[in-house]
Design a protein around this motif. Sequence first.
Motif, PDB file in Angstrom:
ATOM      1  N   GLN A  28      37.207  25.208  18.534  1.00  0.00           N
ATOM      2  CA  GLN A  28      37.091  25.767  19.875  1.00  0.00           C
ATOM      3  C   GLN A  28      36.786  24.665  20.881  1.00  0.00           C
ATOM      4  N   SER A  29      37.025  24.971  22.160  1.00  0.00           N
ATOM      5  CA  SER A  29      36.754  24.035  23.242  1.00  0.00           C
ATOM      6  C   SER A  29      35.792  24.663  24.238  1.00  0.00           C
ATOM      7  N   ASP A  30      35.058  23.817  24.962  1.00  0.00           N
ATOM      8  CA  ASP A  30      34.241  24.287  26.080  1.00  0.00           C
ATOM      9  C   ASP A  30      35.144  24.418  27.296  1.00  0.00           C
ATOM     10  N   TRP A  31      35.002  25.521  28.030  1.00  0.00           N
ATOM     11  CA  TRP A  31      35.730  25.709  29.282  1.00  0.00           C
ATOM     12  C   TRP A  31      34.829  25.209  30.408  1.00  0.00           C
ATOM     13  N   ILE A  32      35.273  24.223  31.146  1.00  0.00           N
ATOM     14  CA  ILE A  32      34.490  23.636  32.228  1.00  0.00           C
ATOM     15  C   ILE A  32      35.188  23.952  33.552  1.00  0.00           C
ATOM     16  N   LYS A  33      34.486  24.674  34.417  1.00  0.00           N
ATOM     17  CA  LYS A  33      35.078  25.051  35.706  1.00  0.00           C
ATOM     18  C   LYS A  33      35.187  23.825  36.606  1.00  0.00           C
ATOM     19  N   VAL A  34      36.401  23.590  37.137  1.00  0.00           N
ATOM     20  CA  VAL A  34      36.631  22.424  37.991  1.00  0.00           C
ATOM     21  C   VAL A  34      37.165  22.815  39.364  1.00  0.00           C
ATOM     22  N   GLY A  35      37.335  24.113  39.604  1.00  0.00           N
ATOM     23  CA  GLY A  35      37.841  24.489  40.915  1.00  0.00           C
ATOM     24  C   GLY A  35      38.058  25.978  41.060  1.00  0.00           C
ATOM     25  N   ALA A  36      38.610  26.321  42.216  1.00  0.00           N
ATOM     26  CA  ALA A  36      38.878  27.714  42.554  1.00  0.00           C
ATOM     27  C   ALA A  36      40.164  27.785  43.358  1.00  0.00           C
ATOM     28  N   ALA A  37      40.773  28.972  43.379  1.00  0.00           N
ATOM     29  CA  ALA A  37      42.022  29.153  44.109  1.00  0.00           C
ATOM     30  C   ALA A  37      42.017  30.485  44.849  1.00  0.00           C
ATOM     31  N   TRP A  38      42.789  30.515  45.922  1.00  0.00           N
ATOM     32  CA  TRP A  38      42.941  31.700  46.751  1.00  0.00           C
ATOM     33  C   TRP A  38      44.423  31.975  46.940  1.00  0.00           C
ATOM     34  N   ASN A  39      44.821  33.255  46.878  1.00  0.00           N
ATOM     35  CA  ASN A  39      46.200  33.643  47.154  1.00  0.00           C
ATOM     36  C   ASN A  39      46.529  33.398  48.615  1.00  0.00           C
TER      37      ASN A  39
END
Length: 68
Positions: A28-39
């Motif tokens: 398994q891998s760690d999920w590291i949040k690196v950003g966000a998006a908007w429609n």
Amino acid sequence: MMTNQTETTSKKPTHSAYILKPKANSEQSDWIKVGAAWNHGDKDGLNLSLTILGQNVPVIIRRNKPKT
């Protein structure tokens, strides 16, 4: 109010961006949040804000359209 094609419809992100960092001795891998998006208001793209090496990097993603 006038809009343009890159205007977003919400102040809250509609998507999150992650990188996967492999865990030692695990499949398994760690999920590291690196950003966000908007429609975009026209639903044909996203505004993406990434944090890379401590810098905020804006990225605009647009849907490919057929060439005439």
